[in-house]
Design an enzyme around this catalytic site. Sequence first.
Site, mmCIF file in Angstrom:
data_model
loop_
_atom_site.group_PDB
_atom_site.id
_atom_site.type_symbol
_atom_site.label_atom_id
_atom_site.label_comp_id
_atom_site.label_asym_id
_atom_site.label_seq_id
_atom_site.Cartn_x
_atom_site.Cartn_y
_atom_site.Cartn_z
ATOM 1 N N ASP A 31 0.852 -1.190 0.000
ATOM 2 C CA ASP A 31 0.000 0.000 0.000
ATOM 3 C C ASP A 31 0.894 1.248 0.000
ATOM 4 O OD1 ASP A 31 -3.207 0.534 1.097
ATOM 5 O OD2 ASP A 31 -1.768 2.186 1.124
ATOM 6 N N ASN A 87 -12.774 -3.309 2.715
ATOM 7 C CA ASN A 87 -13.716 -2.191 2.792
ATOM 8 C C ASN A 87 -14.659 -2.267 1.594
ATOM 9 O OD1 ASN A 87 -12.448 -1.127 5.084
ATOM 10 N ND2 ASN A 87 -10.983 0.030 3.866
ATOM 11 N N GLN A 94 -14.308 2.651 1.433
ATOM 12 C CA GLN A 94 -13.702 2.158 0.188
ATOM 13 C C GLN A 94 -13.462 3.356 -0.720
ATOM 14 O OE1 GLN A 94 -15.917 -0.769 -2.084
ATOM 15 N NE2 GLN A 94 -14.212 -1.119 -3.483
ATOM 16 N N HIS A 100 -10.070 -4.998 -3.212
ATOM 17 C CA HIS A 100 -8.725 -5.217 -2.659
ATOM 18 C C HIS A 100 -8.843 -5.642 -1.206
ATOM 19 C CE1 HIS A 100 -9.878 -0.978 -2.429
ATOM 20 N NE2 HIS A 100 -9.277 -0.949 -1.243
ATOM 21 N N HIS A 102 -6.935 -5.682 2.233
ATOM 22 C CA HIS A 102 -5.795 -5.152 2.988
ATOM 23 C C HIS A 102 -5.266 -6.258 3.897
ATOM 24 C CE1 HIS A 102 -6.661 -0.710 2.421
ATOM 25 N NE2 HIS A 102 -7.866 -1.194 2.169
HETATM 26 P P1 DGP Z 1 -9.617 1.600 0.529
HETATM 27 O O1 DGP Z 1 -9.833 2.811 1.402
HETATM 28 O O2 DGP Z 1 -9.996 0.304 1.234
HETATM 29 O O3 DGP Z 1 -10.288 1.740 -0.823
HETATM 30 O O4 DGP Z 1 -8.043 1.511 0.295
HETATM 31 C C1 DGP Z 1 -7.399 1.921 -0.860
HETATM 32 C C2 DGP Z 1 -5.916 1.832 -0.588
HETATM 33 O O5 DGP Z 1 -5.240 1.865 -1.811
HETATM 34 C C3 DGP Z 1 -5.346 2.963 0.270
HETATM 35 O O6 DGP Z 1 -4.819 2.420 1.474
HETATM 36 C C4 DGP Z 1 -4.251 3.573 -0.578
HETATM 37 C C5 DGP Z 1 -4.007 2.539 -1.641
HETATM 38 N N1 DGP Z 1 -3.660 3.058 -2.948
HETATM 39 C C6 DGP Z 1 -4.405 3.900 -3.709
HETATM 40 N N2 DGP Z 1 -3.798 4.153 -4.873
HETATM 41 C C7 DGP Z 1 -2.648 3.417 -4.858
HETATM 42 C C8 DGP Z 1 -1.580 3.268 -5.792
HETATM 43 O O7 DGP Z 1 -1.571 3.820 -6.888
HETATM 44 N N3 DGP Z 1 -0.559 2.464 -5.429
HETATM 45 C C9 DGP Z 1 -0.532 1.812 -4.214
HETATM 46 N N4 DGP Z 1 0.515 1.043 -3.956
HETATM 47 N N5 DGP Z 1 -1.521 1.932 -3.310
HETATM 48 C C10 DGP Z 1 -2.560 2.727 -3.634
#
Ligand code: DGP
Length: 114
Positions: A31, A87, A94, A100, A102
Amino acid sequence: MTDDCIFCKIVAGEIPAEIVHESDTTVAFRDMSPQAPTHVLVIPRSHYPNAAALAAGEPATAAHLFDAARAIAEQAGLDKGYRLVLNTGEDAHQTVFHVHMHLLGGRPMGWPPG
Ligand code: DGP
């Protein structure tokens, strides 16, 4: 592949990510905003907007997410435990609408979550 989906672009290798695990059906990467010493996102290669849609459309792949998480947790040495979070929807925070999981670990965690 959905053109405007950031996680589809990670699956396609069009934007960089630190990939820690891959299978025929899943990809896992760190993340970009880690909330724990280990914070990995496990996603299906196919685009589904959330966990419910994945479970309905590709239930075997939903199970593969859990198996990938098991392998990553073992590799990271998370012997004391870890948390898996999916989420689902706006109220659950979300923000990316490609399902996804976590995987969070490496520190004690409280309950209930915020
Ligand atoms: P959620 O709130 O459950 O939808 O979590 C989305 C997660 O995705 C958040 O913790 C940040 C991560 N994230 C968003 N964009 C990117 C990206 O481009 N690269 C990576 N590695 N993580 C990302």
